[in-house]
Design a protein around this motif. Structure first.
Motif, PDB file in Angstrom:
ATOM      1  N   LEU A   1       0.839  -1.198   0.000  1.00  0.00           N
ATOM      2  CA  LEU A   1       0.000   0.000   0.000  1.00  0.00           C
ATOM      3  C   LEU A   1       0.878   1.254   0.000  1.00  0.00           C
ATOM      4  O   LEU A   1       1.880   1.305   0.704  1.00  0.00           O
ATOM      5  CB  LEU A   1      -0.893  -0.004   1.233  1.00  0.00           C
ATOM      6  N   GLU A   2       0.503   2.265  -0.785  1.00  0.00           N
ATOM      7  CA  GLU A   2       1.233   3.531  -0.797  1.00  0.00           C
ATOM      8  C   GLU A   2       0.684   4.431   0.311  1.00  0.00           C
ATOM      9  O   GLU A   2      -0.522   4.640   0.400  1.00  0.00           O
ATOM     10  CB  GLU A   2       1.093   4.222  -2.150  1.00  0.00           C
ATOM     11  N   VAL A   3       1.576   4.920   1.159  1.00  0.00           N
ATOM     12  CA  VAL A   3       1.170   5.718   2.321  1.00  0.00           C
ATOM     13  C   VAL A   3       2.101   6.907   2.515  1.00  0.00           C
ATOM     14  O   VAL A   3       3.215   6.935   1.986  1.00  0.00           O
ATOM     15  CB  VAL A   3       1.166   4.878   3.624  1.00  0.00           C
ATOM     16  N   ASP A   4       1.631   7.885   3.276  1.00  0.00           N
ATOM     17  CA  ASP A   4       2.479   8.969   3.776  1.00  0.00           C
ATOM     18  C   ASP A   4       2.696   8.700   5.248  1.00  0.00           C
ATOM     19  O   ASP A   4       1.731   8.479   5.989  1.00  0.00           O
ATOM     20  CB  ASP A   4       1.793  10.330   3.607  1.00  0.00           C
ATOM     21  N   ILE A   5       3.958   8.703   5.676  1.00  0.00           N
ATOM     22  CA  ILE A   5       4.264   8.462   7.084  1.00  0.00           C
ATOM     23  C   ILE A   5       4.980   9.671   7.677  1.00  0.00           C
ATOM     24  O   ILE A   5       5.519  10.505   6.954  1.00  0.00           O
ATOM     25  CB  ILE A   5       5.130   7.195   7.290  1.00  0.00           C
TER      26      ILE A   5
ATOM     27  N   ARG B   1       7.134  -0.213   8.366  1.00  0.00           N
ATOM     28  CA  ARG B   1       8.441  -0.086   7.712  1.00  0.00           C
ATOM     29  C   ARG B   1       8.172  -0.009   6.214  1.00  0.00           C
ATOM     30  O   ARG B   1       7.422  -0.828   5.679  1.00  0.00           O
ATOM     31  CB  ARG B   1       9.338  -1.287   8.021  1.00  0.00           C
ATOM     32  N   LEU B   2       8.759   0.983   5.572  1.00  0.00           N
ATOM     33  CA  LEU B   2       8.603   1.127   4.133  1.00  0.00           C
ATOM     34  C   LEU B   2       9.593   0.215   3.412  1.00  0.00           C
ATOM     35  O   LEU B   2      10.543  -0.289   4.014  1.00  0.00           O
ATOM     36  CB  LEU B   2       8.841   2.577   3.712  1.00  0.00           C
ATOM     37  N   GLU B   3       9.382   0.035   2.107  1.00  0.00           N
ATOM     38  CA  GLU B   3      10.265  -0.823   1.322  1.00  0.00           C
ATOM     39  C   GLU B   3      11.703  -0.322   1.318  1.00  0.00           C
ATOM     40  O   GLU B   3      12.635  -1.106   1.163  1.00  0.00           O
ATOM     41  CB  GLU B   3       9.746  -0.946  -0.113  1.00  0.00           C
ATOM     42  N   ASP B   4      11.909   0.998   1.515  1.00  0.00           N
ATOM     43  CA  ASP B   4      13.272   1.541   1.546  1.00  0.00           C
ATOM     44  C   ASP B   4      13.904   1.479   2.939  1.00  0.00           C
ATOM     45  O   ASP B   4      15.011   1.961   3.147  1.00  0.00           O
ATOM     46  CB  ASP B   4      13.304   2.971   1.006  1.00  0.00           C
ATOM     47  N   GLY B   5      13.172   0.884   3.915  1.00  0.00           N
ATOM     48  CA  GLY B   5      13.721   0.671   5.246  1.00  0.00           C
ATOM     49  C   GLY B   5      13.355   1.730   6.274  1.00  0.00           C
ATOM     50  O   GLY B   5      13.631   1.563   7.459  1.00  0.00           O
ATOM     51  N   GLN B   6      12.745   2.836   5.859  1.00  0.00           N
ATOM     52  CA  GLN B   6      12.358   3.884   6.802  1.00  0.00           C
ATOM     53  C   GLN B   6      11.170   3.425   7.643  1.00  0.00           C
ATOM     54  O   GLN B   6      10.298   2.716   7.158  1.00  0.00           O
ATOM     55  CB  GLN B   6      12.016   5.178   6.067  1.00  0.00           C
ATOM     56  N   VAL B   7      11.160   3.841   8.929  1.00  0.00           N
ATOM     57  CA  VAL B   7      10.108   3.454   9.860  1.00  0.00           C
ATOM     58  C   VAL B   7       9.399   4.703  10.361  1.00  0.00           C
ATOM     59  O   VAL B   7      10.041   5.690  10.720  1.00  0.00           O
ATOM     60  CB  VAL B   7      10.695   2.669  11.056  1.00  0.00           C
TER      61      VAL B   7
ATOM     62  N   ILE C   1       6.035   2.864   0.031  1.00  0.00           N
ATOM     63  CA  ILE C   1       5.241   1.644  -0.054  1.00  0.00           C
ATOM     64  C   ILE C   1       5.490   0.813   1.205  1.00  0.00           C
ATOM     65  O   ILE C   1       6.640   0.585   1.585  1.00  0.00           O
ATOM     66  CB  ILE C   1       5.636   0.812  -1.302  1.00  0.00           C
ATOM     67  N   VAL C   2       4.418   0.349   1.840  1.00  0.00           N
ATOM     68  CA  VAL C   2       4.523  -0.445   3.071  1.00  0.00           C
ATOM     69  C   VAL C   2       5.190  -1.785   2.777  1.00  0.00           C
ATOM     70  O   VAL C   2       4.760  -2.519   1.880  1.00  0.00           O
ATOM     71  CB  VAL C   2       3.126  -0.680   3.695  1.00  0.00           C
ATOM     72  N   ALA C   3       6.238  -2.096   3.532  1.00  0.00           N
ATOM     73  CA  ALA C   3       6.882  -3.410   3.450  1.00  0.00           C
ATOM     74  C   ALA C   3       6.283  -4.338   4.513  1.00  0.00           C
ATOM     75  O   ALA C   3       5.932  -5.470   4.220  1.00  0.00           O
ATOM     76  CB  ALA C   3       8.385  -3.294   3.637  1.00  0.00           C
TER      77      ALA C   3
END
Length: 67
Positions: free
Chosen positions: A13-17, A50-56, A32-34
């Motif tokens: 899912l595409e989200v803003d965090i 956690r996003l696909e790029d590793g950011q939490v 994108i949610v991982a």
């Protein structure tokens, strides 16, 4: 749609965090949610992911897709 209910959020899912470092400014990061890190069904400040790029961070907004 806000990101406070775990049932609304799933991998892919595409989200803003909001990242921890951006909590004061409210700066949003899109990705994108991982995987989901919050186990409870609801969280008042947003479900932690956690996003696909590793950011939490906590989900502030679910990006609506127009199909």
């Amino acid at each position: 749609m806000d990101g406070k209910n775990r049932s609304d959020i799933y991998p892919g899912l595409e989200v803003d965090i909001i990242l921890k470092k951006d909590q004061r400014s409210g700066k949003l990061t899109r990705g994108i949610v991982a995987n989901l890190l919050t186990s409870s069904p609801y969280h008042s400040r947003g479900i932690k992911v956690r996003l696909e790029d590793g950011q939490v961070g906590r989900v502030a907004e679910i990006v609506e897709e127009d199909f």
